[in-house]
Design an enzyme around this catalytic site. Structure first.
Site, PDB file in Angstrom:
ATOM      1  N   ARG A 105       0.882  -1.184   0.000  1.00 25.09           N
ATOM      2  CA  ARG A 105       0.000   0.000   0.000  1.00 25.09           C
ATOM      3  C   ARG A 105       0.910   1.222   0.000  1.00 25.09           C
ATOM      4  O   ARG A 105       1.684   1.424   0.944  1.00 25.09           O
ATOM      5  CB  ARG A 105      -0.913   0.002   1.225  1.00 25.09           C
ATOM      6  N   HIS A 132      -7.268   0.961  -6.525  1.00 32.06           N
ATOM      7  CA  HIS A 132      -7.490   0.071  -5.373  1.00 32.06           C
ATOM      8  C   HIS A 132      -8.179  -1.201  -5.898  1.00 32.06           C
ATOM      9  O   HIS A 132      -9.340  -1.465  -5.605  1.00 32.06           O
ATOM     10  CB  HIS A 132      -8.353   0.791  -4.341  1.00 32.06           C
ATOM     11  N   GLN A 135      -9.982  -3.955  -3.628  1.00 30.39           N
ATOM     12  CA  GLN A 135     -11.283  -3.525  -3.125  1.00 30.39           C
ATOM     13  C   GLN A 135     -12.369  -3.758  -4.168  1.00 30.39           C
ATOM     14  O   GLN A 135     -13.459  -4.261  -3.861  1.00 30.39           O
ATOM     15  CB  GLN A 135     -11.222  -2.033  -2.762  1.00 30.39           C
ATOM     16  N   ASP A 224     -17.436   6.855  -1.676  1.00 34.07           N
ATOM     17  CA  ASP A 224     -16.163   6.699  -0.971  1.00 34.07           C
ATOM     18  C   ASP A 224     -15.921   8.017  -0.234  1.00 34.07           C
ATOM     19  O   ASP A 224     -16.590   9.029  -0.516  1.00 34.07           O
ATOM     20  CB  ASP A 224     -15.050   6.409  -2.004  1.00 34.07           C
ATOM     21  N   CYS A 263     -16.501   1.315   0.474  1.00 33.97           N
ATOM     22  CA  CYS A 263     -15.345   0.471   0.814  1.00 33.97           C
ATOM     23  C   CYS A 263     -14.945   0.609   2.271  1.00 33.97           C
ATOM     24  O   CYS A 263     -14.242  -0.260   2.790  1.00 33.97           O
ATOM     25  CB  CYS A 263     -14.171   0.791  -0.108  1.00 33.97           C
ATOM     26  N   ARG A 291     -13.618  -8.841   1.207  1.00 32.76           N
ATOM     27  CA  ARG A 291     -12.185  -8.616   0.981  1.00 32.76           C
ATOM     28  C   ARG A 291     -11.411  -9.913   1.218  1.00 32.76           C
ATOM     29  O   ARG A 291     -10.490 -10.243   0.497  1.00 32.76           O
ATOM     30  CB  ARG A 291     -11.662  -7.516   1.924  1.00 32.76           C
TER      31      ARG A 291
END
Ligand code: CP
Ligand code: NVA
Length: 305
Positions: A105, A132, A135, A224, A263, A291
């Protein structure tokens, strides 16, 4: 150099059928949750490197690895020599001698690509400033659990159209073949290269400044955070994005059986009202659970198990 290595960087690099296989594997794996007695990743070690905070990505990757029989080592980039200027390339070469895969990340997609270019083991994108993808794989699984095949569905994204997750939704719309409308203010549109790519690939991706038009009749509404990690200019973003809050009035314009995705982490009263995220149309807790299932499929694929 890394041609045969199974990196999981961005969905645009995959053939649709390869992504379909990963979603199917994730869905099948979910039928047998928990520890797999056959331990397909026994003897395998995943290094996870974080330049930014994480709850879900960190825990779901660790749980996935352990339930498949593997091990993890978790590293904060600031505590590594990376934080004192050791190059990403040298870090990649060294970690390749210790572990079997790297999940990263990072603040910069360039760091991810440098890691992948120099590692001799698979590198998995755990979020960059640009995307991402792990996700969105969980999100596709969640939509399909609730709505059936995603290819026939209409998805509305409401909020910051320029952020990492919106970019991965655009990749997914093209590769999985669903309709995506990105509702966002003019100042926060997806970058032109991305929408040009979507058009060139024959994707059904539309950008609209009108949230009501975007959400009308949608099968799924996604949002988001308005301020992604490391972003500044909060006041301006709040002003721009206020009309895009997913609240009861906006959600009522979607299909009556539409689902709401986020998310997480969420900011109630900003990008979403408490009534929506905590209400009956919200599938965010399934989405968070997914996930683990999506990443099990990604890990098994990357590690060739
Ligand atoms: N959704 C997500 O990636 O959450 P974390 O930042 O907690 O990992
Ligand atoms: N767009 C958000 C996603 C968090 C998981 C961010 O980058 O902060």
């Amino acid at each position: 150099m890394s041609g045969a290595i199974r990196h999981f960087l961005d969905l645009d690099r995959f053939e649709p059928q390869a992504l379909r296989s990963l979603i199917d594997a994730a869905r099948d794996g979910k039928q047998h949750p928990g520890f797999r007695p056959d331990r397909p990743l026994a003897g395998k070690m995943l290094a996870m490197i974080f330049e930014k905070p994480s709850t879900r990505t960190r825990v779901s990757f660790e749980v996935a690895m352990r339930q498949l029989g593997g091990e993890v080592v978790t590293l904060n980039a600031a505590d590594m020599q990376l934080g004192r200027g050791e190059t990403v390339a040298d870090t990649a070469r060294v970690l390749s001698r210790y572990v079997d895969a790297i999940m990263l990340r990072t603040n910069s997609a360039d760091t991810l690509h440098s890691m992948a270019d120099n590692a001799t083991i698979p590198v998995i994108n755990g979020l960059t400033d640009r995307s991402h993808p792990c996700q969105v794989m969980a999100d596709v699984l969640t939509v399909e659990e609730n709505k059936g095949p995603i290819a026939s569905r209409r998805i509305a994204w409401c909020g910051d159209g320029s952020n990492n997750l919106a970019a991965s939704w655009i990749h997914a719309a093209v590769r999985f073949g669903f309709d995506l409308t990105v509702a966002c203010p003019d100042g926060l549109r997806p970058r032109p290269g991305l929408t040009d790519w979507a058009s060139a690939e024959g994707g059904r991706v539309r950008v609209d400044t009108d949230p009501e038009r975007a959400v009308a009749g949608a099968d799924c509404v996604v949002t988001d955070t308005w301020i992604s990690m490391n972003q500044e200019d909060a006041r301006n973003r709040h002003n721009l994005l206020r009309p895009y809050q997913v609240d009861e009035r906006l959600m009522a314009l979607a299909a009556t059986d539409a689902v709401f995705l986020h998310c997480l982490p969420a900011h109630r009263g900003q990008e979403v009202s408490a009534g929506i995220i905590d209400g009956s149309q919200s599938v965010v807790w399934d989405e968070a659970e997914n996930r683990v299932h999506a990443q099990k499929a990604i890990l098994l694929w990357s590690l060739g198990a």
